[in-house]
Design an enzyme around this catalytic site. Structure first.
Site, PDB file in Angstrom:
ATOM      1  N   SER A 174      -7.868  -1.625  -2.337  1.00 31.71           N
ATOM      2  CA  SER A 174      -8.097  -1.896  -3.760  1.00 31.71           C
ATOM      3  C   SER A 174      -8.653  -3.302  -4.012  1.00 31.71           C
ATOM      4  O   SER A 174      -9.214  -3.551  -5.083  1.00 31.71           O
ATOM      5  CB  SER A 174      -6.798  -1.701  -4.554  1.00 31.71           C
ATOM      6  OG  SER A 174      -5.771  -2.540  -4.053  1.00 31.71           O
ATOM      7  N   ASP A 422       1.563  -8.334 -10.928  1.00 32.91           N
ATOM      8  CA  ASP A 422       0.517  -8.162  -9.914  1.00 32.91           C
ATOM      9  C   ASP A 422       0.010  -9.546  -9.544  1.00 32.91           C
ATOM     10  O   ASP A 422      -0.709 -10.187 -10.318  1.00 32.91           O
ATOM     11  CB  ASP A 422      -0.621  -7.295 -10.456  1.00 32.91           C
ATOM     12  CG  ASP A 422      -1.723  -7.056  -9.422  1.00 32.91           C
ATOM     13  OD1 ASP A 422      -1.706  -7.720  -8.360  1.00 32.91           O
ATOM     14  OD2 ASP A 422      -2.603  -6.220  -9.676  1.00 32.91           O
ATOM     15  N   HIS A 425      -4.083  -8.730  -6.821  1.00 33.60           N
ATOM     16  CA  HIS A 425      -5.414  -8.466  -7.357  1.00 33.60           C
ATOM     17  C   HIS A 425      -5.819  -9.582  -8.317  1.00 33.60           C
ATOM     18  O   HIS A 425      -5.009 -10.434  -8.664  1.00 33.60           O
ATOM     19  CB  HIS A 425      -5.435  -7.105  -8.054  1.00 33.60           C
ATOM     20  CG  HIS A 425      -5.090  -5.973  -7.147  1.00 33.60           C
ATOM     21  ND1 HIS A 425      -3.793  -5.523  -6.979  1.00 33.60           N
ATOM     22  CD2 HIS A 425      -5.854  -5.211  -6.332  1.00 33.60           C
ATOM     23  CE1 HIS A 425      -3.780  -4.528  -6.106  1.00 33.60           C
ATOM     24  NE2 HIS A 425      -5.017  -4.317  -5.699  1.00 33.60           N
TER      25      HIS A 425
END
Length: 449
Positions: A174, A422, A425
C-alpha cells in the site's frame, strides 16, 4: 537496556568512516605537529526491535470529497522566518551536479503544494488528511534539499511529454499505492487520467492519459513472492501466511514486460507471521510459536525475495528502467498501530533527533547489499537499475502521516475519542510528493545512484 549503533546512510557505504587530515607545519624556531580531525556525522539507529504486525492496508471504494475548493486553498501555516533563517544558514551551495540526492534536510518552503484534494480526486479516504479534518497545514510547507546541489521540482508537463507512448508500473504494497496516487495527483494538474482497470478489491489499478498515450499502473503485491494470504480488508487473519520463497508471484511477473519503467519495493508485510516453503517443503517460519518449526526470521525471507526479484529483472529479455525503493519507517510512538500508538508531531526531525528501529535498519541493509550485487549484473545485461533510497528522508518526517485523521472528522463527536492512528502511510499532498522529484532527477541523470 537499549544499545545503539551508528550507520552511515550513504548508499556507497554501510559503516561510519572517519576522515583525518594532518597538517605539518615547520618553522625556523620550533618544530611541531598540528593535527586537525574532522569527523563526519551519521544518524543514530536504535537496536530496540519489536516484532509486531505492520500497519493495516488502507483502501476505499468511495471517492474523496473536497474539503477546500481550488479557489480557496487551505490556511497556510508556513514555518516561521526564524526557521527559514536557521535552515538557510545550514544549506550548502550548489557545488556538485551529481551529488548524493538522499543526503539532505527538509527545509521550509512557502510554496503551496502542487495539488489539493479539491484538484485531485484520486486520493484515498485514509490519506485525505485535508478532507478528514487535520487541523494543521504546516506539514505541507517543506521540501527535500540535498546538501550539495539543487533538486529541481517535479515538472508534470515535462514528465508527460517525455513519457509519451510509455508505461510505468509500481509494484509493492500500500505504500506503493500511496506513491502512485501522489504521482497521479501531480500529473492530473496537466491532464486528467482515465481509470481503465481495477481489481476486485481496488488494490491494483491502471490509468491512461489519452493525450500522451501514457499508462500508469499499480500492482498490489506485498511479498513479490507467491503467497497464500488469509486476511481480510481490515487486516484480520484467519490463518498464517504461506510464503513460497523460491517462487515469484505471477501477478506482477506476467505484467513486467508491459512496463518501460518499474518502481518496485518490499515492505512491512515480511514482519507478519508466515510459514516458509522452499522446493515444495516447509523450511521454517517467522514468528510461529507452537508450530515446532525452525525460526528463520523475516530477514531470511526478505533477502530471498529481493535476490529473486532482482535476478528476474536483471536477466530478463525485457530491458526496463528499474527503481528499487528502500524501506519506509513508521513513526508510531507510545505503542504500535494495534496498541494505541500515535504520531502527533507537526514538524520534521532534524539530523540526530531520531532513532530508527533496528528492524528497518536491517531491511535497508539487505536492500543495499542485494542492490549492489544486482546492479553490476544489470549493467552487463543492459538493464538500468537504480536505488530510490527514501528511507532517511522519510525517517525525518514524523509530521507527514494521517495519524488519527485516517478517518473522517475523528473528533467531531468526542474530542477525547480513542481512534486508530496511521503513522506509516502519508497524507496527500504531503512528504511523499518529494519522491517524484527524486524519480525525475534520477531519470535525467541516467546514472546509478
Amino acid at each position: 537496556m537499549v544499545k545503539e549503533m551508528r550507520i552511515d546512510l550513504n548508499p556507497s557505504s554501510l559503516h561510519k568512516r572517519h576522515h583525518v587530515f594532518v597538517k605539518l607545519a615547520v618553522s625556523s624556531m620550533l618544530l611541531g605537529l598540528a593535527f586537525r580531525l574532522f569527523v563526519c556525522d551519521s544518524i543514530k539507529f536504535s537496536s530496540s526491535v519489536v516484532e509486531t504486525p505492520p500497519l493495516l492496508e488502507t483502501n476505499t471504494l468511495t471517492k474523496s470529497l473536497p474539503l477546500f475548493s481550488s479557489s480557496s486553498p487551505p490556511p497556510v501555516q508556513a514555518p516561521s522566518s526564524g526557521d527559514l533563517l536557521a535552515n538557510e544558514s545550514q544549506t550548502l551551495p550548489n557545488v556538485a551536479a551529481e551529488c548524493d540526492l538522499f543526503t539532505g534536510d527538509w527545509v521550509p518552503d512557502p510554496s503551496a503544494p502542487a495539488y489539493t484534494n479539491a484538484s485531485c480526486h484520486a486520493i484515498e479516504d485514509h490519506q485525505n488528511c485535508m478532507r478528514n479534518g487535520r487541523p494543521d497545514s504546516g506539514y505541507l510547507y517543506w521540501r527535500w534539499n540535498p546538501r550539495d546541489c539543487e533538486l529541481p521540482r517535479f515538472d508534470p508537463e515535462k514528465f508527460l511529454d517525455s513519457m509519451k507512448n510509455k508505461s510505468w508500473g509500481f509494484i509493492g504494497d500500500s505504500i506503493s499505492r500511496n506513491h502512485v496516487q501522489s504521482l497521479l495527483c501531480t500529473l492530473s494538474q496537466v491532464e486528467q487520467a482515465v481509470e481503465v482497470y481495477h481489481d476486485e478489491e481496488y488494490r491494483s489499478k491502471r490509468w491512461h492519459f489519452p493525450s500522451h498515450n501514457f499508462t500508469l499502473s499499480v500492482v498490489w503485491n506485498p511479498f513479490l513472492l507467491k503467497a497464500n494470504i488469509f486476511e481480510d480488508m481490515n487486516g484480520v487473519s484467519s490463518s498464517e501466511i504461506q510464503l513460497h520463497l523460491n517462487k515469484l508471484d505471477q501477478t506482477w511477473t506476467e505484467q513486467y514486460k508491459n512496463f518501460d519503467y518499474v518502481v518496485i519495493a518490499g515492505g512491512k508485510w515480511f514482519l507478519k507471521t508466515a510459514i516458509y516453503h522452499e522446493n515444495y517443503t516447509v523450511s521454517g517460519c517467522h514468528y510461529c510459536p507452537g508450530k515446532n518449526l525452525t525460526e528463520l526470521g523475516f530477514n531470511y525471507a526478505y533477502r530471498k525475495a529481493l535476490k529473486s526479484v532482482l535476478n528476474f529483472m536483471t536477466n530478463s529479455s525485457h530491458k526496463a528502467f528499474v527503481f528499487l525503493r528502500t524501506t519506509t519507517p513508521d513513526h508510531f510512538e507510545n505503542g504500535e498501530w494495534f496498541s494505541g500508538g500515535t504520531c502527533n508531531r507537526t514538524i520534521p526531525f532534524k539530523e540526530g533527533e531520531v532513532d530508527i528501529k533496528d528492524v528497518d535498519a536491517l531491511m535497508r541493509d539487505i536492500e543495499l547489499e542485494e542492490f549492489e550485487k544486482a546492479a553490476s549484473v544489470g549493467a552487463e545485461n543492459g538493464v538500468i537499475l537504480k536505488l530510490l533510497d527514501t528511507t532517511r528522508m522519510s525517517l525525518l518526517r514524523p509530521d507527514g502521516h494521517p495519524g488519527p485523521h485516517r478517518q473522517f472528522q475523528p473528533f467531531a463527536k468526542d474530542k477525547n475519542a480513542k481512534v486508530q492512528n496511521d503513522c506509516l502511510h502519508w497524507c496527500l499532498p504531503g512528504p511523499i510528493d518529494s519522491w517524484n522529484d527524486l524519480l525525475m532527477e534520477m531519470i535525467n541523470r541516467g546514472t546509478h545512484q
